[in-house]
Design an enzyme around this catalytic site. Structure first.
Site, short mmCIF file in Angstrom:
data_model
loop_
_atom_site.label_atom_id
_atom_site.label_comp_id
_atom_site.label_asym_id
_atom_site.label_seq_id
_atom_site.Cartn_x
_atom_site.Cartn_y
_atom_site.Cartn_z
N ASN A 80 -8.30 12.96 13.34
CA ASN A 80 -9.47 12.24 12.84
C ASN A 80 -10.72 12.75 13.55
OD1 ASN A 80 -7.07 10.17 12.94
ND2 ASN A 80 -8.50 9.37 11.44
N ARG A 95 -2.74 4.47 16.33
CA ARG A 95 -1.95 4.50 15.09
C ARG A 95 -2.04 5.88 14.41
NH1 ARG A 95 -2.45 5.92 9.90
NH2 ARG A 95 -4.54 5.02 9.87
N ASP A 96 -3.22 6.25 13.91
CA ASP A 96 -3.33 7.50 13.15
C ASP A 96 -3.10 8.69 14.10
OD1 ASP A 96 -3.74 9.10 10.93
OD2 ASP A 96 -5.74 8.34 10.49
N HIS A 100 -13.40 7.09 6.67
CA HIS A 100 -12.27 7.52 7.52
C HIS A 100 -12.14 9.04 7.35
CE1 HIS A 100 -8.05 6.82 9.15
NE2 HIS A 100 -7.83 7.95 8.51
N CYS A 139 -1.76 12.90 9.31
CA CYS A 139 -0.80 12.11 8.54
C CYS A 139 0.45 12.95 8.36
CB CYS A 139 -1.38 11.70 7.18
SG CYS A 139 -0.16 10.84 6.17
N HIS A 185 -11.11 12.84 8.52
CA HIS A 185 -10.34 13.76 9.37
C HIS A 185 -11.19 15.02 9.51
CE1 HIS A 185 -6.38 11.71 9.83
NE2 HIS A 185 -6.91 10.98 8.86
P1 HMG Z 1 11.41 3.15 0.56
O1 HMG Z 1 12.49 4.00 1.10
O2 HMG Z 1 11.02 3.28 -0.87
O3 HMG Z 1 11.74 1.60 0.87
O4 HMG Z 1 10.12 3.37 1.47
P2 HMG Z 1 12.63 0.58 0.06
O5 HMG Z 1 11.74 -0.57 -0.31
O6 HMG Z 1 13.39 1.28 -1.03
O7 HMG Z 1 13.67 0.09 1.17
C1 HMG Z 1 14.65 0.98 1.71
C2 HMG Z 1 15.11 0.44 3.06
O8 HMG Z 1 14.02 0.48 3.95
C3 HMG Z 1 15.56 -1.03 3.03
O9 HMG Z 1 16.57 -1.16 4.02
C4 HMG Z 1 14.34 -1.78 3.49
O10 HMG Z 1 14.62 -3.00 4.12
C5 HMG Z 1 13.77 -0.80 4.51
P3 HMG Z 1 18.12 -1.22 3.59
O11 HMG Z 1 18.19 -2.40 2.66
O12 HMG Z 1 18.40 0.07 2.88
O13 HMG Z 1 18.81 -1.38 4.89
N1 HMG Z 1 12.32 -0.98 4.62
C6 HMG Z 1 11.66 -1.20 5.77
N2 HMG Z 1 12.07 -1.30 7.04
C7 HMG Z 1 11.12 -1.54 7.97
N3 HMG Z 1 9.81 -1.70 7.68
C8 HMG Z 1 9.37 -1.58 6.42
C9 HMG Z 1 10.31 -1.33 5.42
N4 HMG Z 1 10.20 -1.17 4.09
C10 HMG Z 1 11.42 -0.95 3.62
N5 HMG Z 1 8.06 -1.74 6.16
C11 HMG Z 1 8.03 2.67 2.39
C12 HMG Z 1 8.89 2.74 1.14
C13 HMG Z 1 6.63 2.19 1.97
C14 HMG Z 1 8.65 1.65 3.34
C15 HMG Z 1 7.98 4.07 3.05
O14 HMG Z 1 7.49 4.96 2.11
C16 HMG Z 1 7.10 4.11 4.27
O15 HMG Z 1 7.42 3.53 5.31
N6 HMG Z 1 5.93 4.82 4.19
C17 HMG Z 1 4.98 4.89 5.29
C18 HMG Z 1 4.42 6.28 5.45
C19 HMG Z 1 3.36 6.27 6.53
O16 HMG Z 1 3.38 5.44 7.44
N7 HMG Z 1 2.40 7.21 6.44
C20 HMG Z 1 1.32 7.31 7.40
C21 HMG Z 1 0.31 6.20 7.27
S1 HMG Z 1 -0.85 6.47 5.96
C22 HMG Z 1 -2.09 7.48 6.66
O17 HMG Z 1 -1.91 7.97 7.74
C23 HMG Z 1 -3.39 7.65 5.92
C24 HMG Z 1 -4.54 6.84 6.55
O18 HMG Z 1 -4.78 7.23 7.89
C25 HMG Z 1 -5.82 7.04 5.72
C26 HMG Z 1 -6.16 8.51 5.44
O19 HMG Z 1 -6.25 9.32 6.38
O20 HMG Z 1 -6.37 8.78 4.26
C27 HMG Z 1 -4.22 5.34 6.55
MG MG Z 2 -5.90 8.96 8.48
#
Ligand code: HMG
Ligand code: MG
Length: 306
Positions: free
Chosen positions: A258, A23-24, A216, A249, A218
């Site tokens: 990581n 995933r990450d 966690h 990320c 990096h």
């Molecule tokens: P948004 O654009 O604000 O979503 O994104 P919305 O609620 O306004 O919806 C817009 C459209 O997206 C809609 O479709 C929803 O159905 C669709 P439409 O009606 O326009 O056709 N939608 C989705 N479709 C599929 N799956 C979903 C989903 N949600 C809405 N889940 C959202 C908000 C949270 C979805 C967006 O910002 C997002 O996907 N963010 C994820 C970013 C990400 O994955 N970052 C990496 C992971 S975090 C990380 O790596 C850190 C970590 O490792 C820890 C660390 O290191 O600190 C964990």
């Molecule tokens: Mg991370």
């Protein structure tokens, strides 16, 4: 080659390594790894003894195209097997998709800073909790286990230093929603050892049992292993790591990979701390994945054992 074992009785006897490479790691690779290779990567990690493997994200596919095949991937995996295979879920739409796919373990991911909440979740620091609340409530009611991440716990590329109280306030709110574990994210790798200890102590002072915490790290500044050692000294027994040091990320420019699982395994082995991972099998897996990606592994241990 294995390190000589010298046990330090002040350290925990056993730790759980929470593998985040699929995933990450893969979310931050420019190449999209074929579905069959992702499934093989996960099954090799499980076979190498990793006790938990985070496999993908049910996020918006346009936000993280590398993981757009989440539903197809989990359909190939033994979701009800003995090794938990959690998935990231940001909102109710993501939960609907994860439940439809039969996922029994999910992880939500909050931010300790305003800017990253906006960039990573399109939410504000405060509104993220309203997004997570129904996710955790519905998941728990369905018997699904929920881990929570909190990101930017040690520094933020836009806001700089992040006050410890702000991190503790965010983390405790996520736990209060009903998460069963809190993973403290050093998203951009700027933590140093005493800062790690101070943050763990601050959670303790706020009444959070150390057993609920995971770290966690990096490795952007090469501090992840030193930080893990500091965390061990403060009683932490769950560590996130990614095979070969894959990762980052996409919404935090300065995030690199990581902590490499192999580097962590090497240190734990030398300290006589049980982890259950077969280092040779893990190194073979990371070398194979580095061939799939066409790049050298970041892990010093993988390179040394090469
Ligand atoms: P948004 O654009 O604000 O979503 O994104 P919305 O609620 O306004 O919806 C817009 C459209 O997206 C809609 O479709 C929803 O159905 C669709 P439409 O009606 O326009 O056709 N939608 C989705 N479709 C599929 N799956 C979903 C989903 N949600 C809405 N889940 C959202 C908000 C949270 C979805 C967006 O910002 C997002 O996907 N963010 C994820 C970013 C990400 O994955 N970052 C990496 C992971 S975090 C990380 O790596 C850190 C970590 O490792 C820890 C660390 O290191 O600190 C964990
Ligand atoms: Mg991370």
């Amino acid at each position: 080659m294995i390190p000589m074992v010298v046990r330090d009785e002040a350290l925990p006897e056993r730790v759980t390594i929470y593998e985040v490479g699929p995933r990450d790691g893969l979310q931050n690779e420019s190449a999209v790894v074929p579905l069959a290779d992702k499934a093989e990567f996960i099954s090799r990690l499980v076979a190498a003894g990793l006790p938990v493997v985070e496999v993908t994200s049910f996020v918006h596919p346009k936000w993280v195209p590398q993981l757009a095949d989440a539903a197809e991937l989990v359909a190939l995996l033994p979701l009800d097997g003995p090794t938990p295979l959690p998935v990231l879920v940001p909102n109710e739409r993501g939960l609907d998709r994860a439940l439809a796919a039969g996922c029994p373990h999910i992880a939500i991911f909050g931010s300790a800073t305003e800017t990253f909440a906006q960039k990573n979740l399109n939410a504000t620091l405060d509104s993220q909790f309203a997004m997570f609340e129904p996710v955790v409530g519905r998941a728990r009611a369905a018997g699904v286990d929920v881990r929570a991440y909190v990101s930017m716990c040690f520094g933020d590329p836009w806001e700089g230093a992040v006050p410890i109280e702000q991190v503790v306030a965010t983390g405790t709110r996520l736990l209060d929603l009903g998460a069963t574990q809190l993973s403290i994210g050093d998203t951009i790798g700027v933590a140093t050892a005493a800062h790690v200890g101070a943050l763990i102590d601050a959670f303790g002072a706020a009444g959070v049992d150390v057993d609920l915490l995971a770290m966690h790290f990096h490795d952007t500044y090469g501090q992840a292993l030193a930080n893990s050692y500091a965390a061990l000294r403060h009683g932490i027994t769950t560590f996130d790591a990614s095979a070969g040091g894959l990762g980052g990320c996409p919404y935090a420019e300065s995030a690199t990979g990581n902590l490499a699982t192999e580097d962590l395994v090497w240190m734990l082995t030398g300290l006589g701390i049980e982890h259950g991972v077969d280092l040779d099998a893990l190194v073979q897996t990371s070398r194979w994945m580095s061939g799939v990606l066409g790049k050298e592994p970041a892990s010093a241990v993988v390179r040394a054992l090469g």
